[in-house]
Write an enzyme that holds these catalytic residues in place. Structure first.
Site, mmCIF file in Angstrom:
data_model
loop_
_atom_site.group_PDB
_atom_site.id
_atom_site.type_symbol
_atom_site.label_atom_id
_atom_site.label_comp_id
_atom_site.label_asym_id
_atom_site.label_seq_id
_atom_site.Cartn_x
_atom_site.Cartn_y
_atom_site.Cartn_z
ATOM 1 N N ASP A 309 1.228 -1.090 -0.650
ATOM 2 C CA ASP A 309 0.247 0.172 0.116
ATOM 3 C C ASP A 309 0.758 0.644 0.296
ATOM 4 O OD1 ASP A 309 -2.707 0.914 0.175
ATOM 5 O OD2 ASP A 309 -1.717 1.702 2.297
ATOM 6 N N GLU A 338 1.621 0.421 -4.884
ATOM 7 C CA GLU A 338 1.072 1.943 -5.425
ATOM 8 C C GLU A 338 2.105 2.097 -5.811
ATOM 9 O OE1 GLU A 338 -3.196 2.666 -3.989
ATOM 10 O OE2 GLU A 338 -2.345 1.901 -2.079
#
Length: 632
Positions: A309, A338
């Site tokens: 994340d 990400e």
């Protein structure tokens, strides 16, 4: 119980490991990292034991803090413990088992949690990253509304025949489970009260979440059931990817990081996560925590991959250290994340594992917002469409995504959204997708942008045919691209979240999958599974290297809202000349192709590898709002 105090000798004990609790039937070793001259205790079932350290001048660790250690004689299995650092209690930062809501650590023998046959469990990793096909799910979303689920919303739901059969029929080979460690926003003492959160609020990073177990009050139950889930999926040929959120904690003041060593683990005053705090991956012991945590999930829980994340909050050196440590265990384990942050980080962008720097993090992949937003429109405006809405201008961005965001002589990066140059060294460094958990699902986005007049809600009457066509067209672009394909669970069921963009704490009525759609719209599920099978059967769609992409993939002339590409003489593929045409126009389009006779395998919302007829060049007609795939 005999209590023994022991100084830590860094030359005998690896000071960088986070084995805060090491159990044996004769003694348990407790260690905690804390500031110099801290007053440290471990409290075991109410008994306080002083912890000591022995600093050494030649250990760089000691410029930042100390390892405090105590050895307690006797069999402590099942007893609770807390570290108390300068009067502040916590289960430590690397608890392996906890009480309900993660308040205290628990001494456990982890072998007591192994299901039968666990020692022989192995992940069915594809040899190449190009062969992965990832399906993202939230435990509660997936099973809570399934009428035949015995354990709705739990880890064990993914061991049940209906779940395994659906995933195998769909054809994916990896599931990405949203955060499944102990997180803070669900009260585990209230299992009968509907509670919902995605889980991006970490508390104990290395313990499974209790609300997904059948008994959160039993410290062993959550561990055993998580392993049972992994084992069942592995037996079905499906890998398990864990969503890890090392970039921030639930909060600062109550975090175990802050309770053991105030301010050390954070970039104080910075909020690159957008969640109120930002961890400091560049700090020695934060980096070691991340490395050891990833290794622990692999070794103890047999995890096959990791999704980071806000990976753009972490420094490049740390991500490379993680990749190296994982390679020493198994280089086929897949890592992606990400490639951005949610705000400005304390470190400069060039030091962070941003998408633009992903070439500096070999064999780690990042999500491509280029292909995502080229297809459906910008993340910042749900009502604005793009290629799927019949709005020209995103063709070059779509082409870049089709190549896997690698350098290609036919892609003009000056016309690509978000990136003015290729950022992937290899196509397997790009995750190809059009929807995921933290945005509108595909149906809702199409309604909001491409089909502003499509007001019929789901579930309900038959949906508009153009919505179905564009949904299938979008995923065809994803699954025929050279990146690693990724899809949100339920898209194969025409999932809707009733238009909610950020459903992280919305009720089940918004987030749950509607399983009746599998029977209501069988043509949609049929297309998805045949599309995934098409990719699996044909190496041309997963060439794996930038050199092979440049050699075997070429683009036909672009038209407004139409992109076509050719895959010729791909190694190992019996189809030696494949043409894929993506037509988002509301009318049929004529496309020039090389002379010859082609077998049609995809046309107008149908896929059949045995053939749907033939067409001949030099032009073919492609139906409106659909893909056509042909081969020689």
């Amino acid at each position: 119980m005999i209590l023994t105090m022991m100084a830590c000798d860094p030359k005998k004990d690896d000071p960088y490991r986070f084995d805060e609790m090491t159990y044996s039937p004769t003694e348990t070793v407790f260690k905690v990292f804390a500031p110099d001259n801290a007053q440290c205790l471990v409290v075991v079932d109410g008994d306080s034991i002083k912890m000591e350290h022995k600093p050494t001048v030649d250990d760089t660790l000691m410029t930042e803090g100390c390892i405090y250690k105590a050895v307690v004689q006797g069999d402590l299995k099942g007893k609770t413990y807390e570290f108390v650092v300068n009067g502040v209690a916590s289960p430590g930062v690397f608890a392996k088992a906890v009480t309900v809501n993660g308040q205290k650590g628990v001494v456990v023998d982890l072998r007591d949690t192994d299901p039968e046959g666990w020692a022989n469990d192995r992940g069915p990793h594809p040899e190449r990253y190009a062969d992965w096909c990832v399906y993202e799910l939230h435990h509660r979303d997936f099973s809570i509304a399934r009428s035949d689920a015995q354990h709705p919303g739990k880890f064990l739901a993914l061991t049940e025949p209906w779940a395994i059969e659906h995933l195998k029929e769909l054809g994916i080979n990896a599931i990405h489970i949203l955060p499944s460690y102990d997180y803070g926003s669900v009260d585990e003492t209230k299992p009968d009260v509907p509670q919902y959160n995605w889980g991006y609020d970490p508390v104990n990073y290395n313990v499974p979440e209790g609300s997904y177990s059948t008994d959160a009050s039993d410290p062993l139950c959550r561990i055993r059931e998580f392993k049972q889930m992994v084992q069942a999926l592995h037996k079905a040929g499906i890998c398990v990817v864990l969503d890890v959120v090392y970039n921030h904690t639930y909060d600062i003041d109550h975090s175990n990081f802050q309770r053991t060593y105030p301010d050390y683990y954070y970039r104080v005053g910075s909020n690159g996560s957008g969640c109120g705090n930002e961890t400091a991956s560049e700090k020695l012991m934060m980096r070691r925590f991340m490395v050891e945590s990833v290794k622990y999930w692999i070794n103890e829980y047999h995890i096959d991959g990791f999704r980071f994340d806000l990976m753009g909050c972490h420094d490049i050196e740390t991500m490379n250290a993680i990749r190296q440590a994982v390679d020493e265990i198994d280089p086929t384990i897949f890592i992606y994340g990400e490639g951005w942050s949610a705000g400005q980080c304390a470190l400069p962008n060039e030091q962070l594992a941003m998408k633009a720097s992903i070439a500096q993090v070999p064999r780690v992949a990042a999500f491509s917002d280029e292909i995502r937003d080229a297809l459906r429109g910008p993340f910042s405006d749900d009502t604005k469409g793009a290629f799927l809405a019949g709005i020209p201008g995103e063709e070059e961005s779509l082409k870049a995504g089709i190549t896997g965001m690698v350098e290609h002589p036919q892609v003009d990066y000056t016309k690509v959204n978000y990136s003015d140059e290729p950022w992937a060294a290899e196509p397997t460094q790009m995750m190809s997708y059009v929807s995921c958990h933290d945005d509108m699902c595909l149906v809702d986005r199409l309604k909001a942008s491409a089909l502003t007049s499509a007001a019929t809600p789901l579930p309900g009457a038959e949906v508009r045919s153009d919505l179905v066509k564009l949904d299938l067209l979008a995923q065809t672009a994803v699954f025929t691209s050279q990146g690693v394909p990724f899809m949100l669970s339920g898209e194969e069921l025409l999932r809707t979240k009733q238009g909610v963009h950020n459903s992280f704490e919305s009720p089940d009525s918004i987030n749950q999958l509607d399983w009746t759609n599998k029977e209501r719209y069988p043509q949609v599920f049929d297309y998805y599974k045949k599309l995934i099978a098409l990719r699996s059967h044909h190496p041309a769609f997963r060439l794996g290297t930038a050199d092979l992409v440049r050699k075997h993939l070429s683009f036909l002339p672009v038209q407004d809202c139409l992109v076509a590409f050719r895959l010729k003489d791909a190694p190992g593929d019996e189809w030696q000349d494949i043409i894929v045409i993506l037509n988002a126009n509301a009318k049929a389009m004529q496309v020039s192709v090389p002379e010859g006779e082609y077998t049609v395998v995809c046309r107008d919302g149908q896929i059949d590898e045995q053939g749907l007829g033939t067409v001949s060049g030099p032009t073919v007609s492609v139906p409106a709002q659909s893909a056509m795939i042909v081969y020689k």
